[in-house]
Design an enzyme around this catalytic site. Structure first.
Site, short mmCIF file in Angstrom:
data_model
loop_
_atom_site.label_atom_id
_atom_site.label_comp_id
_atom_site.label_asym_id
_atom_site.label_seq_id
_atom_site.Cartn_x
_atom_site.Cartn_y
_atom_site.Cartn_z
N ASN A 51 0.73 -1.17 0.02
CA ASN A 51 -0.05 -0.07 0.10
C ASN A 51 0.70 1.27 0.20
O ASN A 51 0.51 2.18 -0.71
CB ASN A 51 -0.84 -0.03 1.28
CG ASN A 51 -2.12 -0.95 1.11
OD1 ASN A 51 -2.15 -1.52 0.23
ND2 ASN A 51 -2.83 -1.16 2.40
N ARG A 377 -9.82 -3.19 -14.92
CA ARG A 377 -8.78 -3.80 -14.64
C ARG A 377 -9.21 -5.42 -14.87
O ARG A 377 -10.02 -6.00 -14.32
CB ARG A 377 -8.35 -3.70 -13.04
CG ARG A 377 -7.94 -2.33 -12.72
CD ARG A 377 -7.52 -2.47 -11.27
NE ARG A 377 -7.44 -0.88 -10.83
CZ ARG A 377 -6.31 -0.19 -11.27
NH1 ARG A 377 -5.30 -0.53 -11.52
NH2 ARG A 377 -6.21 0.95 -10.43
N ARG A 407 -4.47 3.14 -13.40
CA ARG A 407 -3.22 3.06 -13.08
C ARG A 407 -2.72 1.69 -12.36
O ARG A 407 -3.16 0.92 -11.83
CB ARG A 407 -3.37 3.83 -11.43
CG ARG A 407 -1.82 4.21 -10.85
CD ARG A 407 -2.24 5.21 -9.84
NE ARG A 407 -2.32 6.68 -10.57
CZ ARG A 407 -3.24 7.56 -9.79
NH1 ARG A 407 -4.01 7.42 -8.85
NH2 ARG A 407 -3.29 8.84 -10.66
N HIS A 437 -14.50 4.14 -15.64
CA HIS A 437 -14.21 3.39 -14.57
C HIS A 437 -15.67 2.44 -14.18
O HIS A 437 -15.76 1.75 -13.27
CB HIS A 437 -14.10 4.08 -13.10
CG HIS A 437 -13.66 3.45 -11.84
ND1 HIS A 437 -14.60 3.60 -10.79
CD2 HIS A 437 -12.54 2.85 -11.61
CE1 HIS A 437 -13.80 2.90 -9.79
NE2 HIS A 437 -12.67 2.38 -10.31
N ARG A 566 -14.12 2.34 4.22
CA ARG A 566 -12.95 1.74 4.27
C ARG A 566 -11.68 2.39 4.35
O ARG A 566 -10.89 2.20 5.31
CB ARG A 566 -12.62 0.64 3.17
CG ARG A 566 -11.54 -0.33 3.24
CD ARG A 566 -10.97 -1.16 2.02
NE ARG A 566 -10.21 -0.37 1.07
CZ ARG A 566 -10.54 -0.19 0.15
NH1 ARG A 566 -11.64 -0.82 -0.57
NH2 ARG A 566 -9.33 0.41 -0.76
N HIS A 594 -14.80 -3.24 -0.95
CA HIS A 594 -14.60 -2.56 -2.43
C HIS A 594 -16.30 -2.26 -2.97
O HIS A 594 -16.16 -1.52 -3.47
CB HIS A 594 -13.86 -3.51 -3.38
CG HIS A 594 -13.51 -2.57 -4.57
ND1 HIS A 594 -14.05 -2.97 -5.84
CD2 HIS A 594 -12.61 -1.82 -4.81
CE1 HIS A 594 -13.59 -2.03 -6.60
NE2 HIS A 594 -12.67 -1.36 -5.90
#
Length: 724
Positions: A51, A377, A407, A437, A566, A594
């Site tokens: 992270n 992704r 990214r 997205h 989160r 998520h």
């Protein structure tokens, strides 16, 4: 407080970057929590490192660039870029101390007590020493390339996120003259090396190399060596307005990115002050960006160490079986199932296989005319990519939006974009200046002469790998209005289309902000009338200043607001007259939370939505995002029960306090509830229930009784039968 309230007062906001570091500290707490299985605690510590790496590559790098030009505009909390840069590094140094204290004082002694060893050279048995000696000479020596650093040979380029040795040495006949070299630790070998003689005994690759590094410098003596690595500015800077070929521009920027400025240096604290000073000068890095470690550099190796341990299932999370409804599996027509009613899934407790199956069946279905899909992704070996290619080869019209600016997935996405084009798919790259997205797939079928649209919409990526450890939600639907909206979205993405309105879906940029602002205005109006109003939201991050100010206005009006966030939360709680009706929970557990859920309960009338978007400025202003309703009443109730279960979690939840810290729930008098464990156990129970029902439904087989002379003799093989 009297008079008009200034909801934009900097004192009402937490700095985004410091809030992110507070989130990573909550992850670090999981590595210190003895209620977690030991090997999972190792992984949590490794996750904190991963992270931090991404945080420095992008966010801290951005701050460094702003500070370098004395960018004057403060953030919502009133901090300039330079102030943020200093504060972030100060807090990150404190985190470094906590990370290595956790490793050295807690985790390493704990694994030794389980006969799991991470050894140093001095701890090896004679047989193990001979093993690493042979490993060095036979495997490593031919690959290693030392790089001298002197007046004739300049300091070499140090690649981002690579392990290296900083070496100081002297010539045998001139011990007073210090010489310097660097050596990259090759990443083509596993960093965690299993040792012989003990079941779970390991050594790090760099320790093997350090032990024998002197053999690379014949007639010289190595006087010092220390492992280090650098983190560089890896943010992608694509000027889309100036390029006619986005794919080529991204590929060019990927090459340039590898040479970004050094943002952080990590080095073993055994290095001498003189050698460190020389290294920092060569790397042009300020003192506050130097991190001296009291153990191995780059703790991400702990994930590999935990995975390498054998025969210790009790030190890992218990396995569970994800659920998949029979109607959505490969033995049933998935379009019949979706046409009959909507389906709600919560991953990883529900298998992601159903989403893959949706695309697979469409690829071979004779009634399917077209497949349209957004990909942000995907995994390195994505089955969805294969099925999209198969669909194109089977004559379907396949349109795929691949976001090549996702990214750290840019390289992977560029690769898949090319592959999809080769397989005959029509590939598009989204809109100029925006990242796409949203998670949306649309299958168009001809059924009895009519066109029918089938959709999947989700909160998470179409990634079959991360779907095993990210919690996300999604729905299948054949709702006609949503199908029309989805068609309009793809027309907007691929061509010159600006739909005047959408029937049920809400799209960013603008659309989701306008929708939530409208909901908040409705809530404020009802609360002022004395009506009961509750808003419940779950997201990854909350940082948009305008949205937070609007939440403050709603709170001041009496709206009860429950937030599960989160990660980043720039909102402050407990401000009298401002945020005293807002409660914030954060869940950090086995899975990465998520999913995004938005629930509005206005005077007993409830509406529930899922979304791909967090309430961050980038999601609301600079991305194509999707927010969609759950219309079917039983599924809406299910989604609300999911939210309520997470809200009532008292094992993994931390509650944001007015002093900007997060504290665990006071469990006195409460029955322990770990929401993620509850969902996992419920999924396994549903699987067991279906298996039981399936077994009970099988017809009983009756066999006629044979006469004694015709009964088979299981012990007599004289008839030529094979006993095996």
């Amino acid at each position: 407080m009297s008079g008009k309230r200034n909801y934009n007062d900097p004192n009402y906001y937490t700095n985004r970057e410091l809030s992110w570091l507070a989130f990573n500290d909550r992850v670090l707490e999981e590595s210190r929590d003895k209620l977690n299985p030991l090997l999972e605690r190792l992984k949590f510590l490794g996750i904190t490192q991963n992270n931090l790496d991404e945080f420095f590559m992008v966010r801290v790098a951005s701050l460094a660039k702003l500070a370098a030009v004395d960018y004057p505009k403060p953030d919502a909390s009133g901090m300039t870029a330079e102030e943020q840069l200093r504060a972030v590094n100060k807090q990150a140094h404190e985190m470094l101390v906590k990370q290595y204290n956790t490793l050295n004082r807690s985790l390493l002694p704990a694994i030794v007590s389980e006969n799991i060893f991470l050894k140093s050279i001095d701890d090896l048995t004679d047989a193990q020493f001979q093993f690493i000696k042979g490993y060095f000479h036979d495997e490593l020596y031919p690959v290693l390339t030392p790089m001298a650093d002197d007046s004739s040979r300049p300091f070499p380029f140090i690649a981002n996120d690579t392990l290296n040795l900083a070496i100081q040495l002297v010539q045998a006949d001139d011990p007073d003259t210090k010489l310097y070299a660097t050596l990259q630790i090759p990443d083509v070998f596993p960093r965690v090396v299993r040792l012989p003689g003990e079941e779970n005994s390991f050594i790090l690759l760099e320790d093997i190399i350090k032990a024998f590094v002197g053999q690379l410098f014949v007639n010289y003596q190595v006087t010092e060596s220390a492992v280090f690595r650098v983190i560089r500015d890896m943010d992608l800077d694509v000027a889309e307005e100036d390029t006619s070929d986005l794919l080529k521009e991204v590929q060019q920027q990927l090459k340039l990115r590898e040479h970004g400025n050094v943002i952080r240096l990590e080095i073993e604290n055994t290095i001498s002050k003189k050698a460190l000073k020389r290294l920092t000068k060569q790397l042009s890095i300020p003192d506050y960006a130097v991190y001296e470690t009291s153990g191995p550099v780059d703790l991400t190796f702990l994930n590999k160490l935990a995975s390498a341990v054998v025969n210790h299932p009790e030190l890992k999370y218990p396995k569970f079986t994800a659920y998949q409804a029979k109607a959505l599996d490969h033995n049933h027509n998935i379009f019949d199932a979706i046409r009959s009613h909507d389906w709600l899934m919560q991953h990883p407790y529900d298998k992601f296989d159903a989403v893959v199956e949706f695309i697979r069946q469409a690829s071979v279905d004779p009634d399917t005319l077209a497949i349209k899909m957004t990909l942000y992704r995907v995994s390195g070996d994505s089955p969805i990519i294969r099925y999209l290619g198969r669909a194109a080869q089977n004559g379907k019209q396949v349109t795929v939006l691949v976001e090549v600016k996702a990214r750290f997935d840019e390289q992977n996405n560029v690769h898949w974009a090319k592959q999809l084009e080769k397989m005959g798919c029509h590939v598009i790259y989204g809109l100029i200046g925006l990242k796409t997205h949203c998670k949306l797939s649309l299958v168009v079928r001809r059924e009895q002469g009519d066109i029918r649209r089938y959709m999947h919409m989700g909160t998470g990526n179409y990634n079959d790998v991360t779907a095993h450890f990210y919690t996300d939600m999604g729905i299948f639907t054949a709702n006609n209005d949503m199908g029309i909206d989805a068609t309009n979205i793809f027309n907007m993405l691929s061509g010159y289309s600006k739909p005047p309105y959408f029937h049920q879906l809400h799209i960013s940029p603008k659309g989701i902000r306008e929708f939530i602002d409208d909901k908040l205005d409705q809530a404020i109006a009802l609360a002022k009338q004395g009506k009961p109003v509750t808003i419940r939201m779950k997201m990854n991050s909350l940082s948009d200043q305008k949205m937070i100010a609007h939440l403050y206005r709603a709170s001041h009006a009496g709206v009860k607001i429950h937030l599960i966030i989160r990660g980043i939360c720039c909102l402050k709680v407990g401000i009298e007259g401002i945020s005293d009706n807002i409660t914030v929970h954060s869940i950090v557990g086995r899975f990465l939370e998520h999913s995004r859920i938005y629930i509005f309960d206005f005077n007993g009338q409830r509406t529930t939505y899922l979304a791909s978007a967090d309430l961050m400025t980038r999601n609301l202003n600079r991305r194509v995002e999707l927010l969609f309703p759950i219309n079917q009443s039983d599924l809406e109730e299910q989604a609300n029960q999911i939210y309520d279960t997470m809200w009532n979690d008292n094992l993994k939840t931390r509650v944001l306090t007015p002093d900007d810290t997060y504290r665990r729930v006071d469990r006195r008098g409460l029955t322990a509830l770990d929401a993620q464990a509850y969902f996992a156990e419920a999924a396994s129970a549903k699987v067991a229930r279906d298996q039981h029902l399936e077994a009970a439904a099988k017809p009983t087989e009756f066999q006629p009784m044979l006469s004694p002379e015709n009964q088979p003799n299981p012990l007599n093989y004289d008839d030529g039968s094979d006993p095996d």
